[in-house]
Design a protein around this motif. Sequence first.
Motif, PDB file in Angstrom:
ATOM      1  N   LEU A 132      -1.364  24.044  -1.678  1.00 48.84           N
ATOM      2  CA  LEU A 132      -2.643  23.700  -2.292  1.00 48.84           C
ATOM      3  C   LEU A 132      -3.792  24.453  -1.630  1.00 48.84           C
ATOM      4  O   LEU A 132      -3.724  24.809  -0.442  1.00 48.84           O
ATOM      5  CB  LEU A 132      -2.879  22.191  -2.185  1.00 48.84           C
ATOM      6  N   GLY A 133      -4.838  24.652  -2.386  1.00 45.54           N
ATOM      7  CA  GLY A 133      -6.022  25.308  -1.878  1.00 45.54           C
ATOM      8  C   GLY A 133      -7.034  24.310  -1.356  1.00 45.54           C
ATOM      9  O   GLY A 133      -6.861  23.090  -1.481  1.00 45.54           O
ATOM     10  N   PRO A 134      -8.150  24.799  -0.798  1.00 45.08           N
ATOM     11  CA  PRO A 134      -9.150  23.919  -0.160  1.00 45.08           C
ATOM     12  C   PRO A 134      -9.851  22.989  -1.141  1.00 45.08           C
ATOM     13  O   PRO A 134     -10.388  21.953  -0.731  1.00 45.08           O
ATOM     14  CB  PRO A 134     -10.136  24.905   0.480  1.00 45.08           C
ATOM     15  N   GLN A 135      -9.883  23.313  -2.430  1.00 41.81           N
ATOM     16  CA  GLN A 135     -10.557  22.464  -3.405  1.00 41.81           C
ATOM     17  C   GLN A 135      -9.619  21.477  -4.094  1.00 41.81           C
ATOM     18  O   GLN A 135     -10.066  20.636  -4.880  1.00 41.81           O
ATOM     19  CB  GLN A 135     -11.245  23.326  -4.483  1.00 41.81           C
ATOM     20  N   ASP A 136      -8.316  21.603  -3.827  1.00 45.59           N
ATOM     21  CA  ASP A 136      -7.334  20.742  -4.506  1.00 45.59           C
ATOM     22  C   ASP A 136      -7.325  19.341  -3.913  1.00 45.59           C
ATOM     23  O   ASP A 136      -7.729  19.121  -2.764  1.00 45.59           O
ATOM     24  CB  ASP A 136      -5.936  21.359  -4.402  1.00 45.59           C
ATOM     25  N   GLN A 137      -6.840  18.402  -4.720  1.00 47.37           N
ATOM     26  CA  GLN A 137      -6.704  17.021  -4.270  1.00 47.37           C
ATOM     27  C   GLN A 137      -5.263  16.541  -4.473  1.00 47.37           C
ATOM     28  O   GLN A 137      -4.481  17.142  -5.225  1.00 47.37           O
ATOM     29  CB  GLN A 137      -7.663  16.109  -5.040  1.00 47.37           C
ATOM     30  N   VAL A 138      -4.938  15.447  -3.804  1.00 44.44           N
ATOM     31  CA  VAL A 138      -3.626  14.818  -3.962  1.00 44.44           C
ATOM     32  C   VAL A 138      -3.814  13.338  -4.259  1.00 44.44           C
ATOM     33  O   VAL A 138      -4.850  12.751  -3.939  1.00 44.44           O
ATOM     34  CB  VAL A 138      -2.749  14.962  -2.698  1.00 44.44           C
ATOM     35  N   VAL A 139      -2.801  12.765  -4.910  1.00 41.48           N
ATOM     36  CA  VAL A 139      -2.685  11.315  -4.987  1.00 41.48           C
ATOM     37  C   VAL A 139      -1.820  10.907  -3.800  1.00 41.48           C
ATOM     38  O   VAL A 139      -0.671  11.344  -3.690  1.00 41.48           O
ATOM     39  CB  VAL A 139      -2.053  10.861  -6.308  1.00 41.48           C
ATOM     40  N   ALA A 140      -2.404  10.141  -2.885  1.00 37.91           N
ATOM     41  CA  ALA A 140      -1.717   9.760  -1.653  1.00 37.91           C
ATOM     42  C   ALA A 140      -1.301   8.293  -1.726  1.00 37.91           C
ATOM     43  O   ALA A 140      -2.095   7.423  -2.095  1.00 37.91           O
ATOM     44  CB  ALA A 140      -2.617   9.996  -0.454  1.00 37.91           C
ATOM     45  N   LEU A 141      -0.054   8.041  -1.377  1.00 38.38           N
ATOM     46  CA  LEU A 141       0.506   6.690  -1.401  1.00 38.38           C
ATOM     47  C   LEU A 141       1.070   6.355  -0.030  1.00 38.38           C
ATOM     48  O   LEU A 141       1.717   7.199   0.610  1.00 38.38           O
ATOM     49  CB  LEU A 141       1.644   6.589  -2.414  1.00 38.38           C
ATOM     50  N   ARG A 142       0.842   5.151   0.399  1.00 40.64           N
ATOM     51  CA  ARG A 142       1.511   4.626   1.592  1.00 40.64           C
ATOM     52  C   ARG A 142       2.209   3.349   1.160  1.00 40.64           C
ATOM     53  O   ARG A 142       1.556   2.411   0.684  1.00 40.64           O
ATOM     54  CB  ARG A 142       0.507   4.359   2.714  1.00 40.64           C
ATOM     55  N   ARG A 143       3.544   3.352   1.304  1.00 39.28           N
ATOM     56  CA  ARG A 143       4.331   2.237   0.748  1.00 39.28           C
ATOM     57  C   ARG A 143       5.316   1.703   1.781  1.00 39.28           C
ATOM     58  O   ARG A 143       5.864   2.447   2.594  1.00 39.28           O
ATOM     59  CB  ARG A 143       5.099   2.703  -0.486  1.00 39.28           C
ATOM     60  N   LEU A 144       5.546   0.390   1.689  1.00 45.83           N
ATOM     61  CA  LEU A 144       6.519  -0.302   2.525  1.00 45.83           C
ATOM     62  C   LEU A 144       7.655  -0.742   1.608  1.00 45.83           C
ATOM     63  O   LEU A 144       7.418  -1.422   0.604  1.00 45.83           O
ATOM     64  CB  LEU A 144       5.864  -1.509   3.191  1.00 45.83           C
ATOM     65  N   ARG A 145       8.910  -0.361   1.945  1.00 45.22           N
ATOM     66  CA  ARG A 145      10.011  -0.577   1.022  1.00 45.22           C
ATOM     67  C   ARG A 145      11.106  -1.410   1.668  1.00 45.22           C
ATOM     68  O   ARG A 145      11.442  -1.239   2.845  1.00 45.22           O
ATOM     69  CB  ARG A 145      10.557   0.760   0.552  1.00 45.22           C
ATOM     70  N   SER A 146      11.655  -2.324   0.863  1.00 43.98           N
ATOM     71  CA  SER A 146      12.706  -3.225   1.324  1.00 43.98           C
ATOM     72  C   SER A 146      13.930  -3.087   0.436  1.00 43.98           C
ATOM     73  O   SER A 146      13.818  -2.792  -0.750  1.00 43.98           O
ATOM     74  CB  SER A 146      12.228  -4.685   1.277  1.00 43.98           C
ATOM     75  N   VAL A 147      15.096  -3.329   1.022  1.00 43.79           N
ATOM     76  CA  VAL A 147      16.356  -3.364   0.282  1.00 43.79           C
ATOM     77  C   VAL A 147      17.004  -4.712   0.526  1.00 43.79           C
ATOM     78  O   VAL A 147      17.257  -5.087   1.680  1.00 43.79           O
ATOM     79  CB  VAL A 147      17.299  -2.229   0.724  1.00 43.79           C
ATOM     80  N   ASP A 148      17.264  -5.437  -0.566  1.00 44.14           N
ATOM     81  CA  ASP A 148      17.834  -6.786  -0.455  1.00 44.14           C
ATOM     82  C   ASP A 148      17.071  -7.623   0.572  1.00 44.14           C
ATOM     83  O   ASP A 148      17.651  -8.276   1.444  1.00 44.14           O
ATOM     84  CB  ASP A 148      19.316  -6.717  -0.099  1.00 44.14           C
ATOM     85  N   ASN A 149      15.741  -7.557   0.488  1.00 40.81           N
ATOM     86  CA  ASN A 149      14.815  -8.336   1.323  1.00 40.81           C
ATOM     87  C   ASN A 149      14.808  -7.926   2.790  1.00 40.81           C
ATOM     88  O   ASN A 149      14.243  -8.631   3.627  1.00 40.81           O
ATOM     89  CB  ASN A 149      15.121  -9.845   1.212  1.00 40.81           C
ATOM     90  N   GLU A 150      15.392  -6.779   3.116  1.00 40.36           N
ATOM     91  CA  GLU A 150      15.340  -6.257   4.484  1.00 40.36           C
ATOM     92  C   GLU A 150      14.398  -5.058   4.519  1.00 40.36           C
ATOM     93  O   GLU A 150      14.593  -4.088   3.788  1.00 40.36           O
ATOM     94  CB  GLU A 150      16.730  -5.819   4.950  1.00 40.36           C
ATOM     95  N   LEU A 151      13.362  -5.128   5.350  1.00 38.67           N
ATOM     96  CA  LEU A 151      12.425  -4.023   5.472  1.00 38.67           C
ATOM     97  C   LEU A 151      13.169  -2.766   5.917  1.00 38.67           C
ATOM     98  O   LEU A 151      13.919  -2.787   6.893  1.00 38.67           O
ATOM     99  CB  LEU A 151      11.336  -4.370   6.478  1.00 38.67           C
ATOM    100  N   ARG A 152      12.946  -1.656   5.204  1.00 38.69           N
ATOM    101  CA  ARG A 152      13.755  -0.471   5.464  1.00 38.69           C
ATOM    102  C   ARG A 152      12.930   0.801   5.694  1.00 38.69           C
ATOM    103  O   ARG A 152      13.266   1.604   6.541  1.00 38.69           O
ATOM    104  CB  ARG A 152      14.705  -0.245   4.287  1.00 38.69           C
ATOM    105  N   LEU A 153      11.855   1.016   4.932  1.00 38.37           N
ATOM    106  CA  LEU A 153      11.157   2.297   4.975  1.00 38.37           C
ATOM    107  C   LEU A 153       9.643   2.120   4.953  1.00 38.37           C
ATOM    108  O   LEU A 153       9.130   1.267   4.231  1.00 38.37           O
ATOM    109  CB  LEU A 153      11.500   3.144   3.739  1.00 38.37           C
ATOM    110  N   LEU A 154       8.961   2.956   5.720  1.00 37.09           N
ATOM    111  CA  LEU A 154       7.518   3.129   5.603  1.00 37.09           C
ATOM    112  C   LEU A 154       7.309   4.574   5.177  1.00 37.09           C
ATOM    113  O   LEU A 154       7.722   5.494   5.887  1.00 37.09           O
ATOM    114  CB  LEU A 154       6.826   2.840   6.932  1.00 37.09           C
ATOM    115  N   VAL A 155       6.682   4.786   4.014  1.00 32.51           N
ATOM    116  CA  VAL A 155       6.627   6.114   3.412  1.00 32.51           C
ATOM    117  C   VAL A 155       5.200   6.523   3.101  1.00 32.51           C
ATOM    118  O   VAL A 155       4.437   5.766   2.501  1.00 32.51           O
ATOM    119  CB  VAL A 155       7.445   6.170   2.093  1.00 32.51           C
TER     120      VAL A 155
END
Length: 252
Positions: A132-155
Amino acid sequence: MSPTTFPAVPALDRNASAPLWTQFRDALRGSILRGELAVGEKLPTEAEFGEQFGISRIVVREALGDLVRTGLIYKIKGQGAFVSARERDEDFVSTVLGFSDEMERKGLSVRTQVLSQELRAPTEAEARALELGPQDQVVALRRLRSVDNELRLLVQTAVPADLAPGLHRIRLENRSLYDVLRRQYGLRISRAERWIDAVIPDVSTRELLELDAHEPLLRIESIAYGVNGRPLEHYQAQHRCRSSRLHVKTTT
């Protein structure tokens, strides 16, 4: 559950291309991963399995041997086979499936909590990965993910804003990002590059994933590319592997 019974599953298909032992293995593996068989539970004997499924003891033995090798069951001499703690192989690092898609394909329940979702300038690492160039933008997401109610990933994920206009306003709680990109923007991932290393999480990450004080994590960095070769997603995930393993398949 009595050791002579087994959860109801579809009958094995003798006309299928898949061998009977793999069909039986997958049926048993699915019941373990879905929690239908409890950790430590004694399994039926080879003869009992053979009678229930109409297969030979050799077929049963081959399937059980494979489950022992992958750690889903264990055997005690003279006592039989038992269900191990449900350590799961996760294949998303070696496929172009997203985490949600791969987990749900295995019959597992995935929950996603969106911690932040915004339109912003990319970080240096994101701009470099996404070209990306200096004028470009991103959609940024921060998500916490669980599998079968067990916390697994911070993304932490970044998608070029021009490829997915309005993505920062779409509700993504408990949804697959890859599915949204496919359905709403026609974006399909054709390949990805991924790097994995071990990290000691900071205090904030430990609190979010409810970690023990000294529990290390695997850090996965990924750049995914569309069919035209353009980078369309960059993410960095911190992955808890206490009850799962990352599985990578290689080919020549």
